[in-house]
Design an enzyme around this catalytic site. Structure first.
Site: not given
Ligand code: GLP
Length: 243
Positions: A67, A135, A137, A142
């Site tokens: 990413d 979280n 990811h 996400e």
């Protein structure tokens, strides 16, 4: 899924690095999928050492990173290109033109498609490194109500912006968007290695790898991958079932 649990961060890093070093030794022209974040820094330091000790060579290796932030020039110290040069590429014998990151400056559908195509043109990813966000990811995929398929543009969650603000002078400097390999891209990698350390990751490690497979916890999809090794330190492993 295979779990390797090590005493501390340094041992976790060495252990995960060994998987990559062995792979590079056996397949000198392999295609690596790489990750950023603070967790893999130790692993990269181990690979740099292995290379300078002459144990491995990156001269025929190709890399694709997961990413990149949108709208950060590559010279920005917080861009993932900068991170990769700083932590790995500048210190090993890799050809820079074989190191690929999604372009966050021209972040549009065409860039996403081209990135996906470039991975396919190289024959796919042999071994993909992943960290995990608090979280759940992976890359910048996400929590959502569906799993993304290919490289795509994402709006970062407030929790991710908050978590990553520690690297920036001010939270308002954290980009709000990123471009990331999709969950489908990651799942196509032939082998996946996940690294996580510290108490702060214990809860999400348990949820992702021992809870239900749901897009609200993107990393949980890895339970469906045939070849995943999760390398943890004692703290990150502290909540997982012991048998
Ligand atoms: C970032 C990256 C992820 C990384 C995650 C965890 O947002 N996009 O690829 O795995 O956060 O980072 P850290 O290792 O610093 O906890």
């Amino acid at each position: 899924m295979k779990f390797i649990i090590e005493k501390d961060y340094d041992k976790m890093s060495r252990s995960a690095a060994d998987i990559f070093a062995e792979h590079i030794e056996q397949n000198p022209s392999c295609v690596l999928g790489l990750a950023t974040g603070s967790t893999p820094e130790g692993l990269y330091a181990c690979l740099v050492k292995d290379c300078s000790d002459g144990k491995i060579s990156f001269s025929d290796v190709t890399t694709f990173n997961l990413d990149e932030y949108c709208d950060l020039p590559v010279e920005n110290e917080q861009s993932y290109r900068y991170f990769m040069n700083f932590n790995l590429f500048d210190h090993v014998d890799i050809a820079k033109n074989r190191t690929n990151l999604p372009c966050g400056i021209k972040a549009d559908d065409e860039t996403c498609k081209n990135y996906e195509q470039a991975i396919e043109d190289e024959g796919g990813i042999d071994i993909q490194l992943l960290g995990i966000g608090h979280n759940g990811h992976i890359g910048f995929n996400e929590p959502s109500d569906s799993f993304s398929v290919i490289t795509n543009l994402v709006d970062l969650k407030d929790s991710t912006i908050e978590a990553n603000s520690r690297f920036f002078d001010d939270i308002s400097d954290v980009p709000k968007r990123a471009i990331t390999m999709g969950i489908g891209t990651i799942m196509k990698a032939r082998k996946v290695v996940v690294v996580a350390n510290g108490q702060g990751k214990a809860e999400i490690v348990k949820k992702a790898f021992f809870g239900p497979v749901v897009p609200e916890v993107p990393a949980s999809v890895l339970q469906l991958h045939p070849d995943v090794t999760v390398v943890l330190d004692d703290e990150a492993a502290s909540l997982i079932p012991k048998d």
